[in-house]
Scaffold this motif. Structure first.
Motif, PDB file in Angstrom:
ATOM      1  N   VAL A 125       0.692  -1.093  -0.449  1.00  0.00           N
ATOM      2  CA  VAL A 125      -0.309  -0.115   0.274  1.00  0.00           C
ATOM      3  C   VAL A 125       0.905   1.199   0.071  1.00  0.00           C
ATOM      4  O   VAL A 125       0.610   2.480  -0.811  1.00  0.00           O
ATOM      5  CB  VAL A 125      -0.667   0.113   1.444  1.00  0.00           C
ATOM      6  N   GLY A 126       1.631   1.168   0.588  1.00  0.00           N
ATOM      7  CA  GLY A 126       2.502   1.994   0.808  1.00  0.00           C
ATOM      8  C   GLY A 126       3.514   2.520  -0.726  1.00  0.00           C
ATOM      9  O   GLY A 126       3.405   4.022  -1.348  1.00  0.00           O
ATOM     10  N   ALA A 127       4.196   1.571  -0.641  1.00  0.00           N
ATOM     11  CA  ALA A 127       4.498   1.650  -2.701  1.00  0.00           C
ATOM     12  C   ALA A 127       3.479   2.237  -3.447  1.00  0.00           C
ATOM     13  O   ALA A 127       4.180   3.194  -4.144  1.00  0.00           O
ATOM     14  CB  ALA A 127       5.498   0.172  -2.814  1.00  0.00           C
ATOM     15  N   ALA A 128       1.918   2.080  -3.809  1.00  0.00           N
ATOM     16  CA  ALA A 128       0.860   1.832  -3.800  1.00  0.00           C
ATOM     17  C   ALA A 128       1.114   3.516  -3.830  1.00  0.00           C
ATOM     18  O   ALA A 128       0.709   4.910  -4.941  1.00  0.00           O
ATOM     19  CB  ALA A 128      -0.025   1.755  -4.243  1.00  0.00           C
ATOM     20  N   MET A 129       0.706   4.072  -2.631  1.00  0.00           N
ATOM     21  CA  MET A 129       1.071   5.717  -2.491  1.00  0.00           C
ATOM     22  C   MET A 129       1.830   6.101  -2.949  1.00  0.00           C
ATOM     23  O   MET A 129       1.472   8.006  -4.002  1.00  0.00           O
ATOM     24  CB  MET A 129       0.917   5.858  -0.593  1.00  0.00           C
ATOM     25  N   VAL A 130       3.386   5.539  -2.916  1.00  0.00           N
ATOM     26  CA  VAL A 130       4.638   6.902  -3.047  1.00  0.00           C
ATOM     27  C   VAL A 130       4.088   7.219  -4.524  1.00  0.00           C
ATOM     28  O   VAL A 130       4.329   8.036  -5.609  1.00  0.00           O
ATOM     29  CB  VAL A 130       5.518   6.691  -2.856  1.00  0.00           C
ATOM     30  N   LEU A 131       4.057   6.050  -5.391  1.00  0.00           N
ATOM     31  CA  LEU A 131       4.099   5.921  -6.718  1.00  0.00           C
ATOM     32  C   LEU A 131       2.905   6.680  -8.000  1.00  0.00           C
ATOM     33  O   LEU A 131       2.904   7.378  -8.173  1.00  0.00           O
ATOM     34  CB  LEU A 131       3.543   4.145  -7.893  1.00  0.00           C
ATOM     35  N   THR A 132       1.971   6.652  -6.939  1.00  0.00           N
ATOM     36  CA  THR A 132       0.458   7.766  -7.363  1.00  0.00           C
ATOM     37  C   THR A 132       0.958   8.760  -6.942  1.00  0.00           C
ATOM     38  O   THR A 132       0.259   9.950  -7.882  1.00  0.00           O
ATOM     39  CB  THR A 132      -1.101   7.174  -6.659  1.00  0.00           C
ATOM     40  N   ALA A 133       1.778   9.529  -5.883  1.00  0.00           N
ATOM     41  CA  ALA A 133       1.666  10.670  -5.627  1.00  0.00           C
ATOM     42  C   ALA A 133       2.756  10.972  -6.622  1.00  0.00           C
ATOM     43  O   ALA A 133       3.093  12.478  -6.966  1.00  0.00           O
ATOM     44  CB  ALA A 133       2.823  10.962  -4.107  1.00  0.00           C
TER      45      ALA A 133
END
Length: 359
Positions: free
Chosen positions: A312-320
């Motif tokens: 979830v953290g990886a997806a958050m930073v990639l989305t940002a």
């Protein structure tokens, strides 16, 4: 030796037995983890293709079908940035999950405990001090090592101030309050160093302090990759102990968990993982706080799980990062986007915690 997969429909788990050994497999968590892995992979391809080509063409280039110019753009410029973003997000979220588990408090994350601020202070000393004065020592060590020293120092100071004789886990409220105070102390150190630094170095450090993925190379990928490996290794080696320790110190010790080893080892692991991630991408705000709680709510588990929280953290930073390179003003760091999302989420968590409190 036989393998037996026995479903338990009451708990939504499946018991896996190989000979005398057995493991419980949570089907809901498994499904969400697969979905998180797929989503992260899609975001990874989108991140590589933004402003250049399509995700399908990016996949072709990565598999060896690109021209010389395409290979230079993808492998030398974009791929390190996207890899660092995904690995830093994974590491920060995993570190936040570990601290939340051992303290049994959703607010006890590296951000709130002063760990990332300590790492930031060490990194800023290395970035701005040059070759003279006290900071020359940190400059000689390099940013990753300096950030690690800063994070470990902050964690040691925080725990020493919060420690209560005879207790392995001190009061989490005390930890958080001391951590908040320690954060501002480290911010004062950072502010002082920034005002004394060269204008160019100060500008570079200021952008890094917000949390940025710009101008990163393969050496940064190696650093944050080491952080992710350390976090994954510890989490996998202590899966049962971490699950049991969340039930409380008395129950954990009664079930044979070496609480001191698990607690201190997990905290040290979280500090190392978070500090190395911060040394590369900066203190990307609220990933360690928000990602584990999103993972907890999606998978409906009793506590956040490190691997899914990391996804979830990886997806958050990639989305940002995708937002920063598409609809946001040019040059906006990813930390601004995560802070815009994490701030309201922190307020929500505080309100929920206050409603559950009997006082």
């Amino acid at each position: 030796m036989t393998t037996d997969l026995k479903p338990d429909f009451r708990t939504g788990t499946r018991i896996v037995r190989i000979g005398e050994a057995s493991w419980s497999l949570k089907l809901g968590l498994l499904r969400w983890s697969i979905a998180g892995l797929v989503a992260t992979g899609v975001l990874f391809l989108i991140g590589l293709s933004v402003g250049f080509t399509t995700p399908v063409h990016v996949a072709r280039i990565i598999l060896g079908g690109g021209t010389t110019a395409e290979n230079i753009v993808i492998f030398d410029d974009v791929l390190p940035r996207v890899l660092v973003g995904s690995l830093a997000g994974f590491s920060l979220a995993l570190a936040g999950c570990l601290t939340q588990i051992v303290t049994r408090n959703p607010l006890a994350t590296p951000d709130m405990l002063g760990i990332t601020s300590g790492a930031s202070a060490g990194a800023v000393l290395a970035l701005t001090s040059g070759s003279t004065g006290f900071g020359a020592f940190f400059t000689a060590l390099g940013v990753p090592t300096s950030a690690l020293i800063g994070g470990l120092f902050a964690a040691l100071l925080m725990y020493a101030l919060a420690w209560t004789k005879g207790q392995v886990i001190t009061s989490t409220l005390r930890l958080i309050l001391i951590g908040v105070g320690l954060t501002w102390m480290m911010q004062a150190v950072v502010g002082y160093v920034m005002t004394r630094a060269d204008v160019h170095d100060s500008g570079t450090a200021q952008k890094w302090l917000v949390g940025s993925l710009a101008s990163l190379g393969w050496s940064s990928v190696i650093t944050v990759g080491v952080a992710a490996v350390i976090g994954i290794g510890w989490s996998m080696a202590n899966t049962r102990s971490l699950a049991v320790s969340s039930l409380g110190p008395d129950i954990a010790q009664g079930l044979g968990v070496r609480l001191g080893v698990v607690t201190y080892g997990t905290l040290i692991t979280a500090v190392v993982v978070a500090s190395l991630a911060v040394s590369v991408a900066g203190p990307i705000a609220f990933v360690g706080l928000v990602a584990p709680q999103i993972a907890l709510r999606l998978a409906h588990t009793a506590q956040p799980t490190p691997m899914f929280s990391g996804l979830v953290g990886a997806a958050m930073v990639l989305t940002a990062d995708i937002v920063c390179r598409t609809i946001a003003p040019a040059g906006l760091p990813v930390g601004v986007i995560t802070a815009a999302v994490g701030g309201p989420f922190l307020v929500l968590l505080i309100i929920q915690s206050a409603r559950r409190s009997p006082v």
